[in-house]
Write an enzyme that holds these catalytic residues in place. Structure first.
Site, PDB file in Angstrom:
ATOM      1  N   LYS A  14      12.584  11.561  49.364  1.00  0.00           N
ATOM      2  CA  LYS A  14      13.052  11.326  50.739  1.00  0.00           C
ATOM      3  C   LYS A  14      12.774  10.522  51.513  1.00  0.00           C
ATOM      4  O   LYS A  14      13.771   9.018  51.919  1.00  0.00           O
ATOM      5  CB  LYS A  14      12.318  12.862  51.165  1.00  0.00           C
ATOM      6  CG  LYS A  14      13.055  12.904  52.760  1.00  0.00           C
ATOM      7  CD  LYS A  14      11.869  12.435  53.292  1.00  0.00           C
ATOM      8  CE  LYS A  14      10.540  12.863  53.625  1.00  0.00           C
ATOM      9  NZ  LYS A  14       9.546  12.209  54.825  1.00  0.00           N
TER      10      LYS A  14
ATOM     11  N   SER B 204       7.772  11.230  58.686  1.00  0.00           N
ATOM     12  CA  SER B 204       8.487  10.068  58.076  1.00  0.00           C
ATOM     13  C   SER B 204      10.056  10.304  57.599  1.00  0.00           C
ATOM     14  O   SER B 204      10.091  11.331  57.803  1.00  0.00           O
ATOM     15  CB  SER B 204       8.453   9.021  56.944  1.00  0.00           C
ATOM     16  OG  SER B 204       6.793   8.635  56.501  1.00  0.00           O
TER      17      SER B 204
ATOM     18  N   LYS C  45       7.786   1.945  57.977  1.00  0.00           N
ATOM     19  CA  LYS C  45       6.893   3.096  56.935  1.00  0.00           C
ATOM     20  C   LYS C  45       8.502   3.115  55.795  1.00  0.00           C
ATOM     21  O   LYS C  45       7.924   3.007  54.239  1.00  0.00           O
ATOM     22  CB  LYS C  45       7.129   4.563  57.602  1.00  0.00           C
ATOM     23  CG  LYS C  45       7.128   5.746  56.952  1.00  0.00           C
ATOM     24  CD  LYS C  45       5.848   5.468  55.610  1.00  0.00           C
ATOM     25  CE  LYS C  45       5.408   6.329  54.902  1.00  0.00           C
ATOM     26  NZ  LYS C  45       4.581   7.464  55.131  1.00  0.00           N
TER      27      LYS C  45
END
Length: 278
Positions: free
Chosen positions: A227, A84, A159
């Site tokens: 993150k 990701s 995502k």
């Protein structure tokens, strides 16, 4: 997550060359795979290169380093990045792979370590339709839902959207249960009632009991979800869109990391509301 994913590929009959050789990898994979001394070594021996790494800088080092994937990429090789990372960085890496004669997909996942072990990940894929079809025998082993969402980079956007929804919902569940407990009402009974109504969700089902019991072993670590929400905030700035609630949850995750909760499950966001530390 990469180790159980590799184990599932081996169980499905794929031959793997793995980088890196670690005690944890040896414990799970044993001698069923060949261990490469570098990413370049693994790339030379493979028709398909799969990346599963924590963050954008990690992917860039593995791809662009002196002993990285690009240094050894052969024409026709397929690279699938299941990390990701930044959509912009993904598109730039795809261009480099294309110039070297290779093919590229971004295919980030949702489902956590449980999904990785059970082969039930949700995989969001960006790339050419023909390349996605080529990768299906691999992706179908790793996930129970494989969705082609657009060109390279679209998988990362999907995502990010997933992580916004999950993060915001975790915070909503945490706030709801905080109120219930402050009112001296049985949170287990309320959780059961909510699961039967319109507020029911997978997040409430899985993370509600964790919050009630105070059991926050990861699953998915707060530092990694922070993150991902950072990527959402970065994309929002680039696209001039407002993400006020996602930005607020990102700040709460900053507070959780500052409180020493970085490696607890993301449901430990509940502890920030209590002013708790590990």
């Amino acid at each position: 997550m990469g180790r159980p994913m590799a184990a599932n590929l081996v169980a499905a009959g794929h031959r793997l060359v793995v980088h890196r050789d670690t005690p944890a990898a040896r414990e799970l994979l044993g001698t069923n795979v060949r261990y490469a001394v570098s990413a370049a070594d693994a790339t030379r021996a493979s028709d398909v290169v799969v990346l599963m790494l924590p963050d954008t800088p990690d992917v860039e080092v593995v791809m662009r380093g002196d002993d990285g994937v690009l240094s050894a990429l052969q024409p026709g090789t397929l690279v699938i990045d299941m990390s990701s990372i930044s959509p912009a960085a993904e598109r730039e890496l795809a261009e480099r792979v294309g110039r070297a004669g290779g093919h590229y997909l971004d295919a980030p996942v949702s489902g956590g370590e449980i999904g990785a072990r059970e082969g039930t990940l949700s995989i969001m894929v960006g790339g050419d339709p023909e390349t996605v079809d080529w990768a299906r025998p691999i992706l179908d082993v790793l996930g129970s839902r494989v969705s082609h969402v657009g060109a390279v980079g679209a998988g990362q956007v999907a995502k990010i959207a997933n992580q916004i929804l999950v993060g915001v919902t975790i915070e909503a569940v945490a706030e709801a249960l905080r109120l219930v407990e402050a009112a001296d009402v049985d949170p287990v009974a309320v959780h059961s009632a909510l699961m039967g109504g319109f507020a029911s969700s997978r997040v409430l089902e899985v993370h509600g009991p964790r919050m009630i019991k105070g059991e926050f072993e990861p699953g998915f670590r707060i530092r990694l979800h922070r993150k991902d929400l950072g990527l959402a905030v970065e994309a929002a700035t680039q696209l001039d869109v407002a993400l006020p609630t996602a930005s607020m949850v990102h700040q709460l995750m900053n507070a959780a990391v500052a409180a020493g909760l970085a490696d607890r499950d993301h449901s430990a966001l509940r502890l920030v509301l209590d002013g708790s530390r590990p």
